[in-house]
Design an enzyme around this catalytic site. Structure first.
Site, PDB file in Angstrom:
ATOM      1  N   GLN A  89      -2.506   3.174   9.770  1.00  0.00           N
ATOM      2  CA  GLN A  89      -1.180   3.127   9.126  1.00  0.00           C
ATOM      3  C   GLN A  89      -0.133   3.904   9.931  1.00  0.00           C
ATOM      4  O   GLN A  89       1.042   3.584   9.885  1.00  0.00           O
ATOM      5  CB  GLN A  89      -1.250   3.696   7.708  1.00  0.00           C
ATOM      6  N   ARG A 140       0.855  -1.188   0.000  1.00  0.00           N
ATOM      7  CA  ARG A 140       0.000   0.000   0.000  1.00  0.00           C
ATOM      8  C   ARG A 140       0.894   1.241   0.000  1.00  0.00           C
ATOM      9  O   ARG A 140       2.095   1.154   0.178  1.00  0.00           O
ATOM     10  CB  ARG A 140      -0.925  -0.003   1.224  1.00  0.00           C
ATOM     11  N   GLY A 141       0.243   2.407  -0.181  1.00  0.00           N
ATOM     12  CA  GLY A 141       1.010   3.655  -0.228  1.00  0.00           C
ATOM     13  C   GLY A 141       1.285   4.005  -1.679  1.00  0.00           C
ATOM     14  O   GLY A 141       1.607   3.127  -2.502  1.00  0.00           O
ATOM     15  N   ALA A 142       1.207   5.317  -1.967  1.00  0.00           N
ATOM     16  CA  ALA A 142       1.234   5.777  -3.361  1.00  0.00           C
ATOM     17  C   ALA A 142       2.331   5.143  -4.227  1.00  0.00           C
ATOM     18  O   ALA A 142       2.054   4.482  -5.235  1.00  0.00           O
ATOM     19  CB  ALA A 142       1.371   7.302  -3.359  1.00  0.00           C
ATOM     20  N   ARG A 144      -7.129   0.309  -6.944  1.00  0.00           N
ATOM     21  CA  ARG A 144      -7.129   1.431  -5.985  1.00  0.00           C
ATOM     22  C   ARG A 144      -7.385   2.729  -6.774  1.00  0.00           C
ATOM     23  O   ARG A 144      -6.452   3.293  -7.366  1.00  0.00           O
ATOM     24  CB  ARG A 144      -5.775   1.540  -5.255  1.00  0.00           C
ATOM     25  N   ASP A 180      -1.699  11.057  -2.307  1.00  0.00           N
ATOM     26  CA  ASP A 180      -2.052   9.944  -3.202  1.00  0.00           C
ATOM     27  C   ASP A 180      -2.358  10.433  -4.603  1.00  0.00           C
ATOM     28  O   ASP A 180      -2.204   9.698  -5.570  1.00  0.00           O
ATOM     29  CB  ASP A 180      -3.226   9.176  -2.609  1.00  0.00           C
ATOM     30  N   ASN A 228      -5.203  12.838   0.095  1.00  0.00           N
ATOM     31  CA  ASN A 228      -4.341  12.026   0.955  1.00  0.00           C
ATOM     32  C   ASN A 228      -5.235  11.306   1.959  1.00  0.00           C
ATOM     33  O   ASN A 228      -6.458  11.489   1.959  1.00  0.00           O
ATOM     34  CB  ASN A 228      -3.309  12.920   1.660  1.00  0.00           C
ATOM     35  N   LYS A 229      -4.629  10.485   2.787  1.00  0.00           N
ATOM     36  CA  LYS A 229      -5.387   9.649   3.713  1.00  0.00           C
ATOM     37  C   LYS A 229      -6.438  10.437   4.490  1.00  0.00           C
ATOM     38  O   LYS A 229      -6.185  11.564   4.909  1.00  0.00           O
ATOM     39  CB  LYS A 229      -4.392   8.983   4.674  1.00  0.00           C
TER      40      LYS A 229
HETATM   41  O1  MRU Z   1      -4.666   3.466   1.713  1.00  0.00           O
HETATM   42  P1  MRU Z   1      -3.162   3.544   1.708  1.00  0.00           P
HETATM   43  O2  MRU Z   1      -2.522   3.048   2.944  1.00  0.00           O
HETATM   44  O3  MRU Z   1      -2.556   3.010   0.448  1.00  0.00           O
HETATM   45  O4  MRU Z   1      -2.999   5.120   1.711  1.00  0.00           O
HETATM   46  C1  MRU Z   1      -2.058   5.776   1.048  1.00  0.00           C
HETATM   47  C2  MRU Z   1      -1.185   6.363   2.016  1.00  0.00           C
HETATM   48  O5  MRU Z   1      -0.294   5.679   2.438  1.00  0.00           O
HETATM   49  C3  MRU Z   1      -1.374   7.720   2.530  1.00  0.00           C
HETATM   50  O6  MRU Z   1      -2.477   8.399   2.105  1.00  0.00           O
HETATM   51  C4  MRU Z   1      -0.107   8.463   2.384  1.00  0.00           C
HETATM   52  O7  MRU Z   1      -0.101   9.549   3.217  1.00  0.00           O
HETATM   53  C5  MRU Z   1       0.131   8.919   0.959  1.00  0.00           C
HETATM   54  S1  MRU Z   1       1.742   8.819   0.495  1.00  0.00           S
HETATM   55  C6  MRU Z   1       2.026   7.188   0.333  1.00  0.00           C
END
Ligand code: MRU
Length: 354
Positions: A196, A51-53, A91, A237, A247-248
């Site tokens: 996370q 996971r993560g961008a 995603r 993201d 973002n999250k």
């Molecule tokens: O849903 P995720 O865990 O894939 O979310 C993405 C993220 O990790 C966050 O939003 C993060 O701050 C963005 S940068 C990777």
């Protein structure tokens, strides 16, 4: 990054298999998961084993490479097309997913033979992963200058090395500051519902020996008002052309609170996370995830077993948006591998000029 003294990337490809740190097991177990083909790799993105961008993007690139490697000569194009469709459906918010798929496709399109397409798909996927690691390192070098000695940093979710191939974005300046001998302290938002922050960011900071505390998301305003936080750095993201940032979930609240309390609010992101085709934040698709992330908590029980517990009554409705959009007006600057820019159309466009 080092785990127990050994250097790891979050995701890599070896002999046609995609290997990745199994993130749902963290922080209690450190294991490497192995995906034999693009179907398994697609599922790993969907179920958030990775996971993560940036990590999603690199994994999607490798998944594409697997699709090219395994596609039968007879029906080659159809096989790849189906792989693209399923990968793209995993995603919806993560811009790097689409960036990586399109890059591998474009590279392969330039070749005419199946053999050459397979070869170039693998090398392009590898290049995407290597660029992610190098650019994240560069974000650390650039962003570190914003961190004064003895400063207190707030971060939300996990935009560390687990969210990229290496180094991370929001955490990369923190790692660079630590290495240059600055004293720093990090307030880590827990980041409900998947936590996370509490699971991954806290674990990463422990590996790096960086002083930190995990706080409940709703404690952020309290510490900002008390003057305990000097700067906020979060990841992204997807960034729209006008500087709005997805973002999250919970990032928007943090940004508004930061503005109210006169605290600088920075977004650290790769330029590959910027979607110039997306005019503004209200056009960014927001992923809605399953109810179980809200109805239950997952973790290690007192007897050392891994499990989940229900924390709310049966019958209540649940909404679970995975991301929110922070309007550009709340963002002090965007730290990219090409420098720090203001969150506006003009400065964002300049990042893509030569
Ligand atoms: O849903 P995720 O865990 O894939 O979310 C993405 C993220 O990790 C966050 O939003 C993060 O701050 C963005 S940068 C990777």
């Amino acid at each position: 990054m080092l785990v127990n003294g050994r250097h790891y990337r979050t995701v890599w490809m070896e002999n046609g298999k995609v290997k990745m740190i199994d993130q749902p097991l963290l922080p209690h177990r450190f294991e490497i998961a192995e995906m034999k083909n693009h179907t398994e790799t697609t599922e790993a993105i969907k179920t958030m084993i990775v996971r993560g961008a940036g990590a999603i993007g690199a994994t999607a690139g490798f998944g594409m490479a697997q699709a090219f490697l395994n596609a039968p000569e007879n029906g080659f194009d159809d096989y790849v097309k189906k792989a693209v469709e399923t990968l793209r459906s995993t995603r919806p918010t993560a811009q790097n997913l689409f960036y990586a798929i399109d890059r591998v496709l474009a590279a392969a399109k330039k070749e005419s033979s199946v053999k050459a397409k397979r070869k170039v798909a693998v090398s392009e996927a590898q290049r995407i992963a290597d660029e992610d690691a190098e650019s994240c390192k560069r974000i650390g070098e650039i962003g570190e200058k914003l961190l004064k000695d003895s400063c207190n940093i707030s971060t939300h979710c996990n935009a560390g090395w687990l969210a990229f191939v290496d180094w991370g974005t929001a955490l990369s300046p923190i790692y660079a500051a630590k290495r240059s001998g600055k004293k720093i302290f990090v307030y880590v938002d827990e980041t409900r519902p998947r936590c996370q922050g509490a699971r991954m960011t806290a674990w990463e900071l422990l590996q790096e020996g960086i002083p930190h505390a995990v706080i409940a998301d709703n404690a952020t305003g309290h510490y900002m008002k008390a003057g305990k936080m000097d700067i906020v750095i979060v990841g992204a993201d997807r960034i729209a052309a006008n500087g709005d940032v997805a973002n999250k979930i919970g990032t928007y609240s943090s940004a508004v609170l930061a503005k109210e309390n006169g605290i600088a609010f920075y977004v650290a992101a790769l330029t590959s996370t910027i979607d110039l085709k997306c005019e503004s934040g209200d056009k960014i698709p927001i992923e809605e995830r399953g109810q179980e992330e809200v109805t239950h908590m997952f973790g290690r029980t007192e007897d050392g077993k891994h499990g989940k517990v229900r924390i709310m009554p049966e019958g209540s409705q649940v909404f679970n948006p995975a991301f929110d959009v922070t309007p550009a007006k709340y963002i002090t600057g965007i730290i990219t591998e090409k420098g720090i820019v203001k969150a506006n159309r003009e400065e964002i466009n300049n990042l893509f000029k030569s």
